[in-house]
Design an enzyme around this catalytic site. Sequence first.
Site, PDB file in Angstrom:
ATOM      1  N   HIS B  22       0.847  -1.196   0.000  1.00  0.00           N
ATOM      2  CA  HIS B  22       0.000   0.000   0.000  1.00  0.00           C
ATOM      3  C   HIS B  22       0.882   1.246   0.000  1.00  0.00           C
ATOM      4  O   HIS B  22       2.083   1.164  -0.205  1.00  0.00           O
ATOM      5  CB  HIS B  22      -1.000  -0.046   1.166  1.00  0.00           C
ATOM      6  CG  HIS B  22      -0.376  -0.070   2.519  1.00  0.00           C
ATOM      7  ND1 HIS B  22      -0.068   1.071   3.191  1.00  0.00           N
ATOM      8  CD2 HIS B  22       0.016  -1.105   3.299  1.00  0.00           C
ATOM      9  CE1 HIS B  22       0.475   0.748   4.350  1.00  0.00           C
ATOM     10  NE2 HIS B  22       0.542  -0.567   4.439  1.00  0.00           N
ATOM     11  N   HIS B 309      -5.363   6.981   6.063  1.00  0.00           N
ATOM     12  CA  HIS B 309      -4.525   7.973   6.732  1.00  0.00           C
ATOM     13  C   HIS B 309      -5.336   8.838   7.687  1.00  0.00           C
ATOM     14  O   HIS B 309      -4.875   9.203   8.752  1.00  0.00           O
ATOM     15  CB  HIS B 309      -3.811   8.833   5.695  1.00  0.00           C
ATOM     16  CG  HIS B 309      -2.597   8.149   5.141  1.00  0.00           C
ATOM     17  ND1 HIS B 309      -2.044   8.475   3.937  1.00  0.00           N
ATOM     18  CD2 HIS B 309      -1.853   7.150   5.642  1.00  0.00           C
ATOM     19  CE1 HIS B 309      -0.999   7.704   3.713  1.00  0.00           C
ATOM     20  NE2 HIS B 309      -0.858   6.890   4.731  1.00  0.00           N
ATOM     21  N   ARG B 418      19.331   2.665  14.093  1.00  0.00           N
ATOM     22  CA  ARG B 418      19.924   2.186  12.835  1.00  0.00           C
ATOM     23  C   ARG B 418      20.153   3.401  11.950  1.00  0.00           C
ATOM     24  O   ARG B 418      19.195   4.080  11.583  1.00  0.00           O
ATOM     25  CB  ARG B 418      18.974   1.208  12.147  1.00  0.00           C
ATOM     26  CG  ARG B 418      18.604   0.018  13.015  1.00  0.00           C
ATOM     27  CD  ARG B 418      17.762  -0.971  12.211  1.00  0.00           C
ATOM     28  NE  ARG B 418      17.303  -2.050  13.046  1.00  0.00           N
ATOM     29  CZ  ARG B 418      16.098  -2.097  13.611  1.00  0.00           C
ATOM     30  NH1 ARG B 418      15.241  -1.125  13.403  1.00  0.00           N
ATOM     31  NH2 ARG B 418      15.759  -3.116  14.367  1.00  0.00           N
ATOM     32  N   ARG B 454      24.149   2.877  16.092  1.00  0.00           N
ATOM     33  CA  ARG B 454      24.881   1.817  15.393  1.00  0.00           C
ATOM     34  C   ARG B 454      25.525   2.406  14.152  1.00  0.00           C
ATOM     35  O   ARG B 454      24.852   3.073  13.360  1.00  0.00           O
ATOM     36  CB  ARG B 454      23.946   0.675  15.002  1.00  0.00           C
ATOM     37  CG  ARG B 454      24.726  -0.516  14.442  1.00  0.00           C
ATOM     38  CD  ARG B 454      23.818  -1.670  14.167  1.00  0.00           C
ATOM     39  NE  ARG B 454      22.951  -1.412  13.024  1.00  0.00           N
ATOM     40  CZ  ARG B 454      21.993  -2.251  12.625  1.00  0.00           C
ATOM     41  NH1 ARG B 454      21.771  -3.363  13.292  1.00  0.00           N
ATOM     42  NH2 ARG B 454      21.259  -1.958  11.576  1.00  0.00           N
ATOM     43  N   GLU B 553      26.230 -10.666  16.763  1.00  0.00           N
ATOM     44  CA  GLU B 553      25.420 -11.283  15.708  1.00  0.00           C
ATOM     45  C   GLU B 553      26.204 -12.305  14.909  1.00  0.00           C
ATOM     46  O   GLU B 553      25.677 -12.944  14.013  1.00  0.00           O
ATOM     47  CB  GLU B 553      24.798 -10.220  14.802  1.00  0.00           C
ATOM     48  CG  GLU B 553      25.753  -9.153  14.322  1.00  0.00           C
ATOM     49  CD  GLU B 553      25.053  -7.957  13.671  1.00  0.00           C
ATOM     50  OE1 GLU B 553      23.852  -8.049  13.394  1.00  0.00           O
ATOM     51  OE2 GLU B 553      25.721  -6.942  13.445  1.00  0.00           O
ATOM     52  N   ASN B 576      18.467 -11.715  15.197  1.00  0.00           N
ATOM     53  CA  ASN B 576      18.058 -12.144  13.859  1.00  0.00           C
ATOM     54  C   ASN B 576      19.245 -12.707  13.089  1.00  0.00           C
ATOM     55  O   ASN B 576      19.200 -13.821  12.578  1.00  0.00           O
ATOM     56  CB  ASN B 576      17.443 -10.986  13.080  1.00  0.00           C
ATOM     57  CG  ASN B 576      16.292 -10.347  13.829  1.00  0.00           C
ATOM     58  OD1 ASN B 576      15.902 -10.829  14.894  1.00  0.00           O
ATOM     59  ND2 ASN B 576      15.768  -9.275  13.299  1.00  0.00           N
ATOM     60  N   ASP B 577      20.313 -11.911  13.015  1.00  0.00           N
ATOM     61  CA  ASP B 577      21.500 -12.389  12.306  1.00  0.00           C
ATOM     62  C   ASP B 577      22.207 -13.496  13.088  1.00  0.00           C
ATOM     63  O   ASP B 577      22.701 -14.463  12.497  1.00  0.00           O
ATOM     64  CB  ASP B 577      22.478 -11.236  12.030  1.00  0.00           C
ATOM     65  CG  ASP B 577      22.172 -10.563  10.701  1.00  0.00           C
ATOM     66  OD1 ASP B 577      21.612 -11.243   9.816  1.00  0.00           O
ATOM     67  OD2 ASP B 577      22.488  -9.372  10.545  1.00  0.00           O
ATOM     68  N   ARG B 587      17.309 -16.519   6.848  1.00  0.00           N
ATOM     69  CA  ARG B 587      15.970 -16.254   7.396  1.00  0.00           C
ATOM     70  C   ARG B 587      15.011 -15.694   6.355  1.00  0.00           C
ATOM     71  O   ARG B 587      13.820 -15.579   6.597  1.00  0.00           O
ATOM     72  CB  ARG B 587      16.054 -15.354   8.629  1.00  0.00           C
ATOM     73  CG  ARG B 587      16.629 -13.988   8.396  1.00  0.00           C
ATOM     74  CD  ARG B 587      16.876 -13.295   9.731  1.00  0.00           C
ATOM     75  NE  ARG B 587      17.968 -12.348   9.643  1.00  0.00           N
ATOM     76  CZ  ARG B 587      17.800 -11.047   9.399  1.00  0.00           C
ATOM     77  NH1 ARG B 587      16.605 -10.567   9.212  1.00  0.00           N
ATOM     78  NH2 ARG B 587      18.840 -10.250   9.351  1.00  0.00           N
ATOM     79  N   CYS B 624      18.700  -6.394  21.074  1.00  0.00           N
ATOM     80  CA  CYS B 624      17.832  -5.538  20.261  1.00  0.00           C
ATOM     81  C   CYS B 624      17.191  -6.292  19.104  1.00  0.00           C
ATOM     82  O   CYS B 624      16.569  -5.691  18.250  1.00  0.00           O
ATOM     83  CB  CYS B 624      18.588  -4.313  19.764  1.00  0.00           C
ATOM     84  SG  CYS B 624      20.061  -4.695  18.818  1.00  0.00           S
ATOM     85  N   HIS B 759     -19.731 -15.136  37.655  1.00  0.00           N
ATOM     86  CA  HIS B 759     -18.407 -15.670  37.372  1.00  0.00           C
ATOM     87  C   HIS B 759     -18.291 -16.164  35.947  1.00  0.00           C
ATOM     88  O   HIS B 759     -19.294 -16.383  35.267  1.00  0.00           O
ATOM     89  CB  HIS B 759     -18.029 -16.774  38.362  1.00  0.00           C
ATOM     90  CG  HIS B 759     -19.122 -17.751  38.634  1.00  0.00           C
ATOM     91  ND1 HIS B 759     -20.043 -17.542  39.636  1.00  0.00           N
ATOM     92  CD2 HIS B 759     -19.443 -18.928  38.069  1.00  0.00           C
ATOM     93  CE1 HIS B 759     -20.887 -18.561  39.662  1.00  0.00           C
ATOM     94  NE2 HIS B 759     -20.546 -19.417  38.719  1.00  0.00           N
TER      95      HIS B 759
END
Lengths: 117, 843
Positions: B22, B309, B418, B454, B553, B576-577, B587, B624, B759
């Site tokens: 989108h 939006h 990042r 980073r 990583e 992830n890495d 992955r 992270c 209940h």
Amino acid sequence: VRERAEDDNEIESQRRRSSMKLVAVTACPTGIAHTYMAAEQLQKAARALGHDIKVETQGAMGIENELSDADIRAAQAAIFAADIEVERRERFDGKRVIEVGVQQAIKDPAAVFAKLG
Amino acid sequence: MAESATKSAELRLRCTLPGGLHARPASVVAELAGKFAAEITLRNLRTAAAANAKSVLSLIAAGVQHGDEFALSATGPQQEEALVGLRRCLEEDLPALEAAAPAAATVASAKLPLALASARVAALLGLPASAGVGSGAVVHLAGIELPPEFASRPAAGAAQEQRSLAAAWKAVRERLERSVEGAAGATSTAADILRAHLAILADVSLRERVEHEIERGASAVHAAARAGAWFAEQLRQARSVLVRERALDVEDVTRLLLEELCGVELQPRLDLRAPSIVVAEDISPQQFLALAPAHLRGLLLEAAGTTSHAVLLARSAEVPVVTGIRDARLLLAPGEQVLVDGGRGFVARCNQADEAVQRYEQRERATLAARQQRLARFAQQPAATADGRKLEVGANVSQPEELDAAFRRGADGIGVFRTELLFTRRAELPAEDEQFVVYAQAARAAGGRPVLLRTLDVGGDKPLPALDLPREPNPFLGERGVRLYPRFEAVLRTQLRAMLRASAAGRVWIMLPMVASPNEVRWVRERIMEIHDELRAAHIAHDAATPLGIMLEVPAAVLAIPELVAEADFFSFGTNDLAQYFFAADRSNAAVAPLANVRAPAFLRLLKQAADAARAAGKWIGMCGDMAADVANLPLLLGLGLDEISVPAALVAQLKERVQQLRVAECERVLNDALRCATVAEVERLLAETRSTVARPIIEQELISVTSDAQTQQEAIADLAGLLFASGRAEDRGAIEDAVWQREQVYATAMGFGVAIPHCRNDAVLADSVAVLRMQQPIRWGSEDVRLVILLAITGAAADKKHLQVFSQFARKLMDEKFRDQLLTAPHSGAVLNTLSEALQLN
């Protein structure tokens, strides 16, 4: 003094004569509250009336305080305070069973015992 | 040779974005595609629709949905680089950006609450789109029409019309750019939408089409109107609702152009002079922003979308919205008083049953306010376990616009900033000053909290147009991250200088990606020392003790921690890495990705070894990666003894709350058991059990109200469900109410003595709970009058035996008259809590 002691003995023996050995099962749809409230009420009322009662609860935690065959054999009668089918009902085959709703046991337990005659 | 030069490159991908391609992701793709000289085409293989990848409109009109396969082909210079970059963008950057985007409102079943239904309140049901309640008079929002004097004006000749068009285009662009700057301080959603409008304005296909219409003899006004209508129509035909909603953005931009060309405002500002509920077929972001916020109490839309939006804007402005109310403008007359409940998705007419609706609105407001207050409390407090161990919960960010929201949502710091987007969104490298401004802004916004910047993490599969990076056969194992720095030393120096200068503005930590050996850190450390000297010599403020740490990583780095501690000041797992390299499983390849499971016992042993080694050296260690963002993993992470986790900002409050419900000793036991497991399934079973054994207390003061003014059983049950909702023990209140009513239908739970004990046992209950309402006036419950209502709510599947035991004891205790009297006469909710806690031996 002596007369008084005889009276006491008389009351005590009467009590002993009318006191019964009973078993009961309580069970309600969700098994969270009413099962245990009914059990509590039956125990309290039995104590007041001088009956000896063992109450099995069939609730959300499964069967608790389970009645053994010996318990049931020794009992003069059984009370089911249940809004659902009592589990393992065959244990009571041939036994005199008083069946009431859970709410009756909670609101008027004395009346439940009165049904025992 | 000649043949291979004209041969185009092609790539096939499957769309993994939940909302498809989108506007938001499409604008990122178009921007990136625009940086390459090659012609790039996207073909949706499901529909065969083809699109120019440099045009946002063209891309979204291709209607790529979640799961669709599509082909990207590039022809011309840089064709290979273009495809490598786009693949990376589509497979990694976009899924991450989309995950960080505002989540949809909690879905509730559109159903009229019983308190209103039983008062015979007339209502229309729709879809919940933005939570909250509001009431006011209905105001209709009409669409725009081109004024007749402009509609009938003939063209003044192609050349002149083109000039007018160019001038208008430029004016609108400048106006939007100014608005973006103005909106930067406000909600980031507002800025996002303005940016989306800018992207549409920059769209090559739109401009081409308007110019083409002019060449064919149309006036600029007509050409813009026609081209806008054509694109809007294309978008409306798309199967995806997300894409259909973008038609409004196109109309918005078209309207701005027309207004500029005509010199008049075509959509007069809707002046709301009293509390109003605006009813429209649909609404554009511009129209939403033009509504006077002081009097806007709610929005009702006939269109069915919940992610347009305008709806996103409404959510950040906390305006209730219900969508999908068919024929709303026919059914609701202007001036009629209505109540909108955007959390449940209905609109109620006040006219016949004013009091019931008013009471409902008041109660809802109170519940929502209580919940809001509670979440804010977790967000703004440091997170500590029940036994006192602190865990910093930071946020991951990729652009400066995310900072405000991150800190507003309670981030204790930025666990990873990042910096790639500063570099990849442009053709040239960002200058030192430009980087400095961004880093310093982050450090200042953090207000004393750490910001882990980073350093540039590109190379291999992460191309950078401005750098001549090598093409590699096996990019994941090639020159990535820190490995590229010696070759591009000047680029690194510029970035390090900017980061060091920013350290004067706050707590900056510098973090290196892809480190495998101590030598790499030592080399960077030497560069940093040189820059320190330069800065000192030039009297430029900076923090000489700025920490330098690394991402964990690469598995080799984990096993090298005993040596790395001499070079690195801190560590942060990039799971992830790390998982991908540890399991040798790509992955992004669905066939092998499941192998790289972070809950595998072998992986947990790796993490444990790293955490122990870092701690033994007294070093800070955080995480992270995605593993930290899954709340179910939290016991493992606390068991590891991490100092910090960093997650998408939207999850911060939830994780902080969960931290408070855990105990370190318990977490260490869970981790130790997990380390001895043989399979992922066993670890997951352990985690599932932890969810139920480490629970919240059954009863808390916030679950007790001794001054309830509920007048009916319906109101009381809604209020009890509201107490669970406000205290974070249930999300779906409707399901709780339904379950309670289902039980009441067997027979009313009034038990005599003026007490009722409704209940339920249901999956919507998130923590076993007792909630208490004491009425100011007795209310009717079945055939009895009650003053005390006690809800016993039990989690569905994994109900805790101990808790069931407590509930059964509690039920027995209620047969004690003295206990009931204590509850009925306790002077305040604290006294009720004490009585209950004592009776249940909870203390």
